[in-house]
Design an enzyme around this catalytic site. Structure first.
Site, PDB file in Angstrom:
ATOM      1  N   CYS A 330       0.832  -1.201   0.000  1.00 11.55           N
ATOM      2  CA  CYS A 330       0.000   0.000   0.000  1.00 11.55           C
ATOM      3  C   CYS A 330       0.872   1.258   0.000  1.00 11.55           C
ATOM      4  O   CYS A 330       1.534   1.546  -0.995  1.00 11.55           O
ATOM      5  CB  CYS A 330      -0.966  -0.038   1.189  1.00 11.55           C
ATOM      6  N   HIS A 427      -3.624  -5.692   1.391  1.00 14.16           N
ATOM      7  CA  HIS A 427      -3.298  -5.988   2.788  1.00 14.16           C
ATOM      8  C   HIS A 427      -3.813  -7.380   3.163  1.00 14.16           C
ATOM      9  O   HIS A 427      -4.802  -7.859   2.610  1.00 14.16           O
ATOM     10  CB  HIS A 427      -3.970  -4.986   3.723  1.00 14.16           C
TER      11      HIS A 427
END
Length: 485
Positions: A330, A427
């Site tokens: 991310c 994630h």
């Protein structure tokens, strides 16, 4: 008839979140239908819910303890710090605004109806709601307009159990002092107390329990010893992230100022062959690391500057030159690229900044946040991966042509030409057992395929047994009352 009880702390980080998870699992084992609820949380460690929003990860763990899917009503107000003085305000799962801390108090009165709306909707389908407070009710300077502690308890008519943390010392003063500063109406809501994080022989604090009970008039529910397996459960706060010494595979994780969604580290820490080392600011990245994992960030551009200020950019270049591997997730993925463009000033003054340059990609910040539960496939082995996306920004560039994931049927992620530097937005991917073993085997060691989810479930069961063994759970449940409608 639904009942509710609220767990508040005599200070921050007294262990409320874990205690609520243990109580929830214990109540489920007693046959109750249970749901967790936290009116207001402050954390950059968020979870994506099945109804398309985001909540604090602690409430997602508590939902798991209850055997329920996480939904936005479990944490209707989530504050996500973006700077030293400001935070993004997420209400019922969606971003509402960004405010400075001094301006948030003016916003709180408008949030209470939505907090109560979520609470009552959640309560309709369960026997028991276990509510978690935030910080301490003793911060009476924040009482006006409060929605996190006594303000909520008063509005919803929910009785309170106050928890003290003996590990930090002064627990008698924590609890008796809280009663001393609270107004009479708030004090009337507190029915009992308990002590958390005790090390050693609990009988040595028997007199302390009597003193607290005599001074306050509250019912004593017991002393909860330190739970040694707490590290096996997802951490809620950056303060709870710790290095974990395991096997020969060494993973170095630079601790960013605005580190976010660091649950990616939990399955790695639980893998016997892996040692995870958190690198605090001011320390260099270790030269013997097999992998440098750059985690998510709530403020990618700010944390990129922080990364450089520590000299980690120089360390990372040396690590790659030595043949080391790098993974950016991310915000960490965005940092690894050539540049980050923020023309709309989403993270600060409009402009663009140079990235670390280890992936040939560019990220353009966009105001729309992507929130999604996603299914992926690891291209190299075909192993399935389930995770979540929670980010702003779109990333493109030549290295995206070497996608190493198929995410919901589309190529995702980017890789350097030699395959040693990878990045993605997904994630939670290390919770996939086969993928975790396959990826870590690239670092040169054979890895045991473990059932991470089963390990978390077993730890929640052990936590529930720990709570049952040391606290008067029956007495606590008897204090639960029907909330005000």
């Amino acid at each position: 008839m639904t009942k509710a009880i609220m767990i508040q702390g005599a200070g921050s980080n007294v262990g409320k979140s874990m205690l609520v998870a243990g109580l929830a699992r214990a109540a489920v084992k007693r046959g109750f239908r249970v749901a967790p609820f936290k009116p207001q949380n402050m954390s950059n460690n968020a979870a994506v819910t099945v109804d398309g929003g985001e909540i604090g990860r602690a409430q997602a763990l508590q939902a798991l303890a209850c055997g329920r899917e996480p939904v936005v009503d479990m944490n209707p107000v989530l504050l996500k710090p973006e700077s030293e003085v400001g935070a993004q305000v997420v209400v019922q799962g969606q971003r509402l605004t960004t405010v400075k801390a001094r301006d948030y108090s003016a916003l709180k009165p408008s949030l209470l109806p939505r907090v109560l709306d979520s609470f009552h909707r959640l309560a309709r389908d369960v026997d028991l709601v276990i509510v978690e407070g935030a910080g301490s009710p003793a911060e009476v300077n924040l009482r006006d307009g409060d929605i996190a502690n006594m303000g909520f308890a008063e509005a919803a008519g929910v009785p309170v159990v106050l928890i003290g943390d003996i590990d930090r010392g002064g627990v008698i003063a924590q609890l008796v002092g809280t009663q001393a500063v609270l107004p009479q109406d708030d004090n009337a809501l507190i029915k009992a107390f308990a002590i958390n994080k005790f090390r050693g022989d609990p009988t040595l604090f028997a007199d302390g329990m009597k003193i607290i009970a005599q001074r306050t008039g509250w019912q004593a529910l017991g002393i909860l010893p330190w739970f040694d397996d707490a590290w096996k459960l997802p951490a809620e706060d950056v303060m709870d992230i710790a290095s974990h010494r395991g096997g020969p595979i060494k993973i170095a994780v630079p601790q960013l100022n605005r580190i976010a969604n660091f649950d990616d580290l939990d399955p790695l820490s639980a893998t016997p062959e892996v040692s995870v080392e958190m690198i605090r600011p001011g320390r260099p990245l270790p030269g013997d690391a097999d992998l440098v994992l750059i985690p998510g960030s709530k403020s990618t551009i700010g944390d990129l500057a922080h990364f450089r200020a520590q000299g980690w950019d120089i360390d990372l270049t040396a690590h790659i030159r030595r043949g080391g591997h790098v993974l950016g997730v991310c915000g960490g993925y965005q940092m690894l690229g050539r540049q980050i463009v923020d023309a709309d000033g989403i993270e600060g003054p409009p402009g663009e900044v140079e990235g670390l340059g280890h992936l040939d990609i560019e990220t353009v910040m966009k105001p729309q946040k992507r929130l999604a539960l996603s299914h992926a496939t690891y291209v190299e082995t075909g192993d399935p991966v389930t995770g979540y996306e929670i980010h702003i920004g779109e990333t493109t560039g030549p290295d995206c042509a070497r996608a190493w994931l198929q995410l919901d049927g589309r190529p995702a992620g980017a890789a350097s030409a030699d395959g040693r530097v990878l990045g993605c937005y997904l994630h939670g991917l290390f919770a996939a057992d086969a993928f975790r073993a396959a990826y870590l085997s690239r670092l040169g060691a054979r890895v045991t395929v473990m059932d991470h989810s089963a390990g978390v479930e077993a730890t929640l069961d052990a936590l529930a047994a720990h709570v049952e063994a040391h606290l008067d759970v029956s007495g606590l449940l008897d204090l639960a009352a029907r909330p005000r409608t």
